[in-house]
Motif scaffolding. Structure first.
Motif, mmCIF file in Angstrom:
data_model
loop_
_atom_site.group_PDB
_atom_site.id
_atom_site.type_symbol
_atom_site.label_atom_id
_atom_site.label_comp_id
_atom_site.label_asym_id
_atom_site.label_seq_id
_atom_site.Cartn_x
_atom_site.Cartn_y
_atom_site.Cartn_z
ATOM 1 N N LEU A 103 20.614 -20.343 -12.101
ATOM 2 C CA LEU A 103 20.885 -21.263 -13.304
ATOM 3 C C LEU A 103 20.022 -22.204 -13.222
ATOM 4 O O LEU A 103 19.526 -22.625 -12.108
ATOM 5 C CB LEU A 103 22.428 -21.358 -13.087
ATOM 6 N N GLY A 104 19.692 -22.720 -14.162
ATOM 7 C CA GLY A 104 18.991 -23.994 -14.392
ATOM 8 C C GLY A 104 19.160 -24.598 -15.817
ATOM 9 O O GLY A 104 19.452 -23.988 -16.608
ATOM 10 N N PHE A 105 19.209 -25.967 -15.707
ATOM 11 C CA PHE A 105 19.130 -26.980 -17.084
ATOM 12 C C PHE A 105 18.429 -28.219 -17.060
ATOM 13 O O PHE A 105 18.292 -28.948 -15.919
ATOM 14 C CB PHE A 105 20.433 -26.795 -17.407
ATOM 15 N N SER A 106 18.066 -28.632 -18.231
ATOM 16 C CA SER A 106 17.748 -30.254 -18.205
ATOM 17 C C SER A 106 17.976 -30.780 -19.485
ATOM 18 O O SER A 106 18.147 -30.083 -20.584
ATOM 19 C CB SER A 106 16.167 -29.856 -18.075
ATOM 20 N N ALA A 147 9.742 -16.590 -15.214
ATOM 21 C CA ALA A 147 9.617 -16.083 -16.676
ATOM 22 C C ALA A 147 10.242 -17.427 -17.397
ATOM 23 O O ALA A 147 9.819 -17.528 -18.441
ATOM 24 C CB ALA A 147 10.233 -15.035 -16.908
ATOM 25 N N ALA A 148 11.565 -17.896 -16.844
ATOM 26 C CA ALA A 148 12.288 -18.886 -17.797
ATOM 27 C C ALA A 148 11.541 -20.139 -17.775
ATOM 28 O O ALA A 148 11.403 -20.591 -18.880
ATOM 29 C CB ALA A 148 13.493 -18.961 -16.995
ATOM 30 N N LYS A 149 10.829 -20.607 -16.520
ATOM 31 C CA LYS A 149 9.972 -21.666 -16.819
ATOM 32 C C LYS A 149 8.764 -21.613 -17.463
ATOM 33 O O LYS A 149 8.446 -22.469 -18.252
ATOM 34 C CB LYS A 149 9.791 -22.048 -15.382
ATOM 35 N N ALA A 150 8.317 -20.568 -17.545
ATOM 36 C CA ALA A 150 7.033 -19.930 -18.344
ATOM 37 C C ALA A 150 7.438 -20.046 -19.768
ATOM 38 O O ALA A 150 6.641 -20.677 -20.603
ATOM 39 C CB ALA A 150 6.323 -18.844 -17.890
ATOM 40 N N TRP A 180 16.797 -27.648 -22.142
ATOM 41 C CA TRP A 180 16.768 -26.309 -21.958
ATOM 42 C C TRP A 180 17.985 -25.842 -20.748
ATOM 43 O O TRP A 180 18.498 -26.810 -20.029
ATOM 44 C CB TRP A 180 15.630 -25.621 -21.529
ATOM 45 N N ALA A 181 18.279 -24.717 -20.794
ATOM 46 C CA ALA A 181 19.112 -23.991 -19.675
ATOM 47 C C ALA A 181 18.692 -22.650 -19.605
ATOM 48 O O ALA A 181 18.105 -21.964 -20.741
ATOM 49 C CB ALA A 181 20.613 -24.155 -20.095
ATOM 50 N N PHE A 182 18.829 -21.933 -18.422
ATOM 51 C CA PHE A 182 18.565 -20.688 -18.273
ATOM 52 C C PHE A 182 19.691 -19.914 -17.133
ATOM 53 O O PHE A 182 19.981 -20.644 -16.431
ATOM 54 C CB PHE A 182 17.283 -20.246 -17.820
ATOM 55 N N VAL A 183 19.832 -18.512 -17.585
ATOM 56 C CA VAL A 183 20.703 -17.787 -16.646
ATOM 57 C C VAL A 183 19.559 -16.637 -16.435
ATOM 58 O O VAL A 183 19.496 -15.782 -17.130
ATOM 59 C CB VAL A 183 21.841 -17.494 -17.511
ATOM 60 N N ALA A 184 18.695 -16.738 -15.258
ATOM 61 C CA ALA A 184 17.576 -16.024 -15.065
ATOM 62 C C ALA A 184 17.918 -14.743 -14.502
ATOM 63 O O ALA A 184 16.905 -13.821 -14.757
ATOM 64 C CB ALA A 184 16.370 -16.620 -14.317
#
Length: 202
Positions: free
Chosen positions: A67-70, A34-37, A54-58
């Motif tokens: 977790l992810g970020f760019s 969902a985060a990537k979409a 971006w960053a997410f706490v999915a």
């Protein structure tokens, strides 16, 4: 797993810093897919922007696997990490932040970028309303027909639910229970039924 706050709705704010326009978007995103979409959706909505950082706490805030970020082309460490830092500091789960930058021709420097990206997310978080997510765990339970109402009453009291039921010689139930209280609920059920009802983990 303890309950944790998740976003109740999306938030969008915009600000101009030295002729660059920064648009910060927050979105509820249960899970990495969902985060990537959502990130792709923002990129397609702002195709002419210079950066989509971006960053997410999915998942749950405590789940470091989600977790992810760019930095998306900004100098390393000036965008994705400050965005993720704000999200993690908020203690909110299942959330993605994308900051869109339309470059205005004036360089902000690394410190200026860290502030611009971090502060944008901080301002957006201040406008975010949250709801509580209670992680559920599923169990199997076999009971007699006479015990159904007792089980249903207990489920109402603890915020659990019947996911599936099969009626044969006995009743086979698949239950969803608040994960952080599951052991206590199992004990209550065992005691109420004088030891005849035992939850089986799925």
């Amino acid at each position: 797993m303890q309950p944790y706050p998740v976003p109740a709705q999306s938030v969008e704010i915009s600000e101009e810093i030295k002729k660059s326009r920064f648009i910060t978007l927050l979105q509820p995103t249960p899970g990495v897919e969902a985060a990537k979409a959502f990130i792709q959706q923002v990129k397609s909505q702002h195709p002419s922007a210079r950066h989509h950082c971006w960053a997410f706490v999915a998942g749950a805030p405590s789940d470091s696997q989600q977790l992810g970020f760019s930095d998306d082309g900004e100098p390393a460490g000036t965008a994705g990490k400050p965005i993720l830092g704000q999200l993690m500091g908020s203690g909110i789960g299942e959330i993605t932040a994308v900051v869109v930058r339309y470059y205005g021709g004036i360089k902000l420097g690394t410190g200026g970028l860290v502030r611009a990206y971090g502060n944008g997310v901080q301002l957006a978080l201040a406008q975010l309303s949250v709801i509580e997510r209670v992680p559920q765990t599923e169990f199997l339970l076999r009971c007699d027909y006479a015990q159904i109402s007792m089980v249903e009453t207990l489920l109402q009291q603890v915020g659990g639910s019947i996911v599936q039921s099969e009626y044969g010689a006995a009743v086979d139930l698949r239950l969803a229970l608040p994960a952080y209280e599951a052991a206590e609920i199992a004990n209550r059920l065992f005691n109420l039924s004088r030891g005849s009802l035992v939850l089986q983990p799925v």
